[in-house]
Enzyme design. Structure first.
Site, PDB file in Angstrom:
ATOM      1  CB  SER A  38      34.745  49.029  40.028  1.00 27.45           C
ATOM      2  OG  SER A  38      34.432  47.644  39.986  1.00 27.45           O
TER       3      SER A  38
ATOM      4  CG  HIS B  58      36.132  52.397  41.912  1.00 27.69           C
ATOM      5  ND1 HIS B  58      36.867  52.539  40.757  1.00 27.69           N
ATOM      6  CD2 HIS B  58      36.261  51.094  42.270  1.00 27.69           C
ATOM      7  CE1 HIS B  58      37.407  51.381  40.419  1.00 27.69           C
ATOM      8  NE2 HIS B  58      37.047  50.486  41.327  1.00 27.69           N
TER       9      HIS B  58
ATOM     10  CE  LYS C  27      40.215  51.096  42.409  1.00 24.98           C
ATOM     11  NZ  LYS C  27      41.153  50.409  41.506  1.00 24.98           N
TER      12      LYS C  27
HETATM   13  N1  PMP Z   1      37.781  47.224  45.803  1.00 23.39           N
HETATM   14  C1  PMP Z   1      37.260  47.609  44.632  1.00 23.39           C
HETATM   15  C2  PMP Z   1      35.812  47.973  44.581  1.00 23.39           C
HETATM   16  C3  PMP Z   1      38.050  47.653  43.481  1.00 23.39           C
HETATM   17  O1  PMP Z   1      37.528  48.025  42.318  1.00 23.39           O
HETATM   18  C4  PMP Z   1      39.422  47.299  43.578  1.00 23.39           C
HETATM   19  C5  PMP Z   1      40.364  47.322  42.381  1.00 23.39           C
HETATM   20  N2  PMP Z   1      39.954  47.894  41.256  1.00 23.39           N
HETATM   21  C6  PMP Z   1      39.928  46.892  44.809  1.00 23.39           C
HETATM   22  C7  PMP Z   1      39.078  46.883  45.904  1.00 23.39           C
HETATM   23  C8  PMP Z   1      41.358  46.449  44.956  1.00 23.39           C
HETATM   24  O2  PMP Z   1      42.209  47.534  44.961  1.00 23.39           O
HETATM   25  P1  PMP Z   1      43.723  47.447  44.458  1.00 23.39           P
HETATM   26  O3  PMP Z   1      43.709  47.420  42.975  1.00 23.39           O
HETATM   27  O4  PMP Z   1      44.324  48.675  45.027  1.00 23.39           O
HETATM   28  O5  PMP Z   1      44.334  46.207  45.026  1.00 23.39           O
END
Ligand code: PMP
Length: 402
Positions: free
Chosen positions: A187, A215, A246
């Protein structure tokens, strides 16, 4: 005098104060009004959003909005509890069936956030006599999942299957199961995992492989199933976790698997058992968003074209990009003060990107992190590049003056 319970955060407070001395608050941006998937009014200014992870731009998709509204009318605003306590609605079952079908897997479980999906899957899968092997650049929700699990966690170097191989060799004969955790697309830097090589290592050692496609879901692979699909290794990935927040334009998470006993997580994993299930409106919009992903492959064509336009444009302006082409385009800044100054210049010029600083980034990187959407118009990206060009000349003059 009692010690103030917030004293422990003095260094965080100091760092934040220093940052506010440079300009606005990058971690407290107030959105006056969200206009569309790619635009908002911020501080009274019309702003192009280039940091939302709204990869397919589905947040305002009329079919998704209509489905959510209809669900509010029929099922109310919330489930008000976990499925263990309050039961499973038809929507839970049908959404899980839709995810299972989408991934060609036997099993799927939905969660209320992607964060919870990682907590629940990791601590549910890895027990007291198991080992977790996690990539060094893993997301916070993966680390927090390892903390909830009684298994011992071993870290291997980022995107380094050879290092994982050595770690697993050292663990031979120890413990019961080994769970390897990687992400499809990372990310912060926007680099992808060499999943085919990780699969070879996992097979060699009889380990289990979990991939977080938060992502990459909706973006990678011929059908949008993620990096595992793009690299042709889905069969050998045991567990895939992802998020609704996302490409699916909502909030929530999912996990899919082929293991016939995967549903046991519902009785064994505390984050699943002790937190309220997703709301009806969320489940309805996500079911429709999944349908849109199946129906409209052009969304993927568009996001890749937009990513290419921004990536090549920024490279041509001389910015130091952290990875080859992906919808996450992170620009490396030389230090924190420059990164904060640059972030301020962009927001003042009507461009919102993410500021990512050490603590949240790999190897102390200071980043201006952009994420591209299928909903961006090429003209918007051209405007964004114009603002970045102005920033590049300012950075240049500062360098020469220094
Ligand atoms: N896994 C990854 C790689 C993330 O980047 C994120 C949040 N950006 C999450 C899990 C958690 O997801 P959420 O924001 O939907 O709780």
């Amino acid at each position: 005098m009692a010690i103030d319970i917030f004293d422990k955060y003095a260094s965080i407070e100091d760092r934040h104060r220093a940052l506010l001395g440079i300009g606005g608050d990058p971690f407290g941006v107030k959105v006056d009004r969200i206009i569309s998937a790619t635009e908002a009014l911020i501080d009274g200014r019309h702003t192009i959003l280039v940091g939302t992870n709204n990869y397919l731009g589905l947040t305002f998709q009329p079919e998704c909005v209509a489905a959510a509204k209809a669900a509010l009318d029929t099922d109310g605003t919330g489930t008000t509890g976990s499925r263990i306590a309050n039961g499973t609605y038809d929507r839970h079952t049908s959404l899980e069936a839709a995810f299972a079908r989408f991934f060609n897997r036997q099993k799927a479980i939905v969660f209320t956030t992607g964060y919870q999906a990682n907590l629940a899957t990791i601590c549910g899968l890895a027990g007291p006599d198991d080992f977790i092997l996690a990539d060094a650049d893993s997301h916070a929700s993966i680390w927090d999942g390892t903390r909830l699990s009684p298994a011992e966690t071993v870290v291997f170097r980022h995107n380094d299957p050879e290092h994982l191989d050595r770690r697993l060799t050292r663990l031979e004969g120890k413990g019961q199961c080994k769970l390897v955790i990687v992400e499809g697309l990372y990310s912060m830097l926007g680099d992808t995992a060499p999943l085919a090589e990780f699969v070879e290592v996992k097979k060699k050692h009889g380990a289990w492989l979990m991939v977080d496609e938060a992502h990459s879901f909706g973006v990678y692979g011929a059908h949008g199933r993620g990096v595992a699909e793009a690299q042709g290794v889905e069969e050998d990935v045991d567990f895939i976790v992802g998020t609704f927040s996302k490409s699916l334009g909502a909030s929530g998470g999912f996990a899919v698997a082929n293991h016939p006993k995967f549903d046991l997580l519902r009785l064994a994993s505390r984050p699943y058992m002790f937190s309220a299930s997703p709301s009806p409106a969320t489940m309805a919009s996500v079911a429709e968003a999944l349908h849109q992903i199946e129906l409209r492959p052009e969304l993927r064509t568009r996001i890749w074209a937009n990513a290419e336009q921004l990536h090549s444009g920024l490279a041509a302006l001389g910015f130091h990009l952290s990875a080859p082409l992906s919808p996450i385009i992170a620009i490396r800044m030389p230090d924190e003060a420059t990164a904060v100054m640059a972030w301020n210049r962009l927001i003042e010029s009507g461009v919102y990107v993410n500021l990512a600083l050490p603590g949240g980034t790999p190897n102390g990187a200071c980043l201006l992190r952009c994420s591209v959407s299928a909903a961006h118009e090429p003209a918007q990206i051209a405007t964004v590049l114009g603002r970045f060009a102005a920033l590049a000349s300012e950075l240049d003059s500062r360098r020469q003056a220094a």
